[in-house]
Design an enzyme around this catalytic site. Structure first.
Site, PDB file in Angstrom:
ATOM      1  N   THR A   1       0.833  -1.197   0.000  1.00  0.00           N
ATOM      2  CA  THR A   1       0.000   0.000   0.000  1.00  0.00           C
ATOM      3  C   THR A   1       0.872   1.253   0.000  1.00  0.00           C
ATOM      4  O   THR A   1       1.917   1.290   0.641  1.00  0.00           O
ATOM      5  CB  THR A   1      -0.884   0.001   1.262  1.00  0.00           C
ATOM      6  OG1 THR A   1      -1.704  -1.163   1.247  1.00  0.00           O
ATOM      7  CG2 THR A   1      -1.762   1.229   1.320  1.00  0.00           C
TER       8      THR A   1
ATOM      9  N   ARG B   1     -12.916  -8.956  -1.414  1.00  0.00           N
ATOM     10  CA  ARG B   1     -12.285  -8.549  -0.159  1.00  0.00           C
ATOM     11  C   ARG B   1     -11.848  -7.085  -0.205  1.00  0.00           C
ATOM     12  O   ARG B   1     -11.310  -6.605  -1.183  1.00  0.00           O
ATOM     13  CB  ARG B   1     -11.077  -9.449   0.116  1.00  0.00           C
ATOM     14  CG  ARG B   1     -10.303  -9.101   1.394  1.00  0.00           C
ATOM     15  CD  ARG B   1      -9.098  -8.239   1.120  1.00  0.00           C
ATOM     16  NE  ARG B   1      -8.298  -8.014   2.328  1.00  0.00           N
ATOM     17  CZ  ARG B   1      -7.280  -7.162   2.407  1.00  0.00           C
ATOM     18  NH1 ARG B   1      -6.948  -6.452   1.352  1.00  0.00           N
ATOM     19  NH2 ARG B   1      -6.611  -7.012   3.543  1.00  0.00           N
TER      20      ARG B   1
ATOM     21  N   THR C   1      -0.537   1.240   6.425  1.00  0.00           N
ATOM     22  CA  THR C   1      -0.243   0.128   5.536  1.00  0.00           C
ATOM     23  C   THR C   1      -0.042  -1.113   6.387  1.00  0.00           C
ATOM     24  O   THR C   1       0.663  -1.070   7.396  1.00  0.00           O
ATOM     25  CB  THR C   1       1.017   0.391   4.680  1.00  0.00           C
ATOM     26  OG1 THR C   1       1.328  -0.791   3.930  1.00  0.00           O
ATOM     27  CG2 THR C   1       2.224   0.761   5.529  1.00  0.00           C
TER      28      THR C   1
ATOM     29  N   GLY D   1      -9.703  -4.201   2.160  1.00  0.00           N
ATOM     30  CA  GLY D   1      -8.847  -3.964   3.309  1.00  0.00           C
ATOM     31  C   GLY D   1      -9.096  -2.603   3.923  1.00  0.00           C
ATOM     32  O   GLY D   1     -10.148  -1.989   3.735  1.00  0.00           O
ATOM     33  N   ASP D   2      -8.106  -2.111   4.653  1.00  0.00           N
ATOM     34  CA  ASP D   2      -8.284  -0.855   5.378  1.00  0.00           C
ATOM     35  C   ASP D   2      -8.043   0.384   4.537  1.00  0.00           C
ATOM     36  O   ASP D   2      -8.524   1.470   4.877  1.00  0.00           O
ATOM     37  CB  ASP D   2      -7.354  -0.807   6.593  1.00  0.00           C
ATOM     38  CG  ASP D   2      -5.885  -0.766   6.170  1.00  0.00           C
ATOM     39  OD1 ASP D   2      -5.454  -1.720   5.494  1.00  0.00           O
ATOM     40  OD2 ASP D   2      -5.182   0.203   6.506  1.00  0.00           O
TER      41      ASP D   2
ATOM     42  N   GLY E   1      -4.858  -5.444   6.572  1.00  0.00           N
ATOM     43  CA  GLY E   1      -6.033  -4.594   6.638  1.00  0.00           C
ATOM     44  C   GLY E   1      -7.113  -5.019   7.593  1.00  0.00           C
ATOM     45  O   GLY E   1      -7.764  -4.174   8.235  1.00  0.00           O
TER      46      GLY E   1
END
Length: 355
Positions: A187, A215, A238, A217-218, A241
């Site tokens: 990330t 999916r 990073t 992630g954050d 997530g």
């Protein structure tokens, strides 16, 4: 003002305009043993280019949001990073991209997830922030919105790289997890303070190799991977997530700093009624802020580690402190300030929060 009390930054007097920026290109098992001198030099040059792009805008009086985007666009276009052009492949062999951005002035935010044809997802995320009434758009809908905003698109050939294809093949052939293949979370992100005292944060990613079922992630989640508030800080994260979402990493750090920033009533009185005494107290507060900010970031990253996750964050404070915290062996990172700091780094000798 907050709850009838005064925040420290409301009282601080800055002699000259300050600016600050920090960037990251992923955290993880990044060690010298895994890195050739040639590749290390390439990563350092890429980080420096992104850092310089953002710093140049800030030095010329540009906005924090513009600086964040300028730095991230360069990393999205660089196949060494897991964002934009260098994004990893999903289980089905596609590149699904996520990004988010937040402006600390008014906490306006924009995010996109699961887009497949947007050359620079961070630019689309900012359009969501500025040109729509929404915060978060996904997939086909996000791309339909992009078509109304003159956002540049690209075909699969732009995003695909042989290195990422080989990683997906290994995941499938050897029944490995993404964590076995991706020794780092690639990330990318940037946080900035501009000369007007405004903060901004942005994050962009291709996710995890072999991810399935849409999916997320954050990185595109406001409060988890990205957060900015002029009253506290700007954060980009990073890492793994799922854990960053559960902890709410980015906003948790800012919330801790919000509490640190509340001034004691006696100090408020001194600032209002005793200017000479106030100057000394303000200087003490400013010096303490850097320590408090680092402690807050380290504490939240310890919480992530306790749950089983790893990764890192970058943050910038209203005073211009540009900081890192990570609980991995390394993090691609850099920072620059109006006071002359200009550095990039990859490896970490001591994990954040470790005694």
């Amino acid at each position: 003002m907050l709850g009838g009390q005064v925040l420290a930054q409301d009282a601080l007097v800055v002699d000259s305009p300050k600016w600050s920026i920090a960037i990251h290109g992923g955290a993880g098992t990044i060690t010298r043993e895994r890195m050739t001198p040639e590749l290390e030099a390439e990563y350092e040059a890429a980080l420096q280019n992104a850092l310089d792009a953002g710093a140049r805008i800030l030095a010329e009086g540009g906005t924090a949001t513009d600086a964040v985007q300028a730095a991230i666009v360069l990393m999205e276009d660089d196949p060494k990073f897991n964002a934009g052009r260098g994004a990893v492949y999903t289980w089905d062999g596609a590149n699904e991209l996520d990004a988010s951005i937040m402006d600390g002035r008014d906490r306006s935010a924009g995010a996109v997830t699961g887009v497949t044809s947007i050359k620079n997802p961070i630019l689309l995320a900012d359009k969501v922030r500025t040109e729509s009434v929404h915060v978060f758009l996904s997939g086909k809908g996000a791309e339909e919105f992009a078509a109304t905003q003159d956002i540049e698109t690209a075909g699969p050939e732009w995003f695909g790289t042989e290195r990422r294809k080989e990683a997906l093949e290994r995941v499938k052939a050897q029944q490995l997890s993404a964590l076995d293949i991706d020794h780092k979370f690639g990330t990318v992100g940037a946080v900035a303070l501009d000369q007007d005292g405004n903060l901004a944060a942005g994050t962009s990613t291709g996710g995890m190799t072999g991810k399935r079922w849409g999916r997320i992630g954050d990185a595109p989640v406001i409060g988890a991977g990205t957060y900015a508030d002029n009253r506290s800080c700007a954060v980009s994260a990073t890492g793994w997530g799922e854990y960053f979402i559960r902890v709410g990493v980015a906003q948790s750090i800012c919330s801790r700093l919000m509490m640190f920033n509340l001034l004691d009533p006696e100090i408020v009185k001194a600032i209002r009624n005793e200017p000479e005494s106030a100057e000394t107290k303000i200087n003490e507060i400013t010096e303490r802020r850097e320590i408090d900010s680092q402690r807050a970031a380290d504490a939240v990253m310890r919480e992530v580690k306790q749950l089983g996750g790893d990764g890192g964050v970058i943050l910038v404070t209203p005073e211009g402190h540009a900081l890192y915290s990570f609980n991995t062996a390394g993090m691609y990172r850099g920072r620059a300030t109006s006071e002359g700091v200009n550095e990039v780094a990859i490896f970490g000798e001591v994990l954040a929060g470790e005694e």
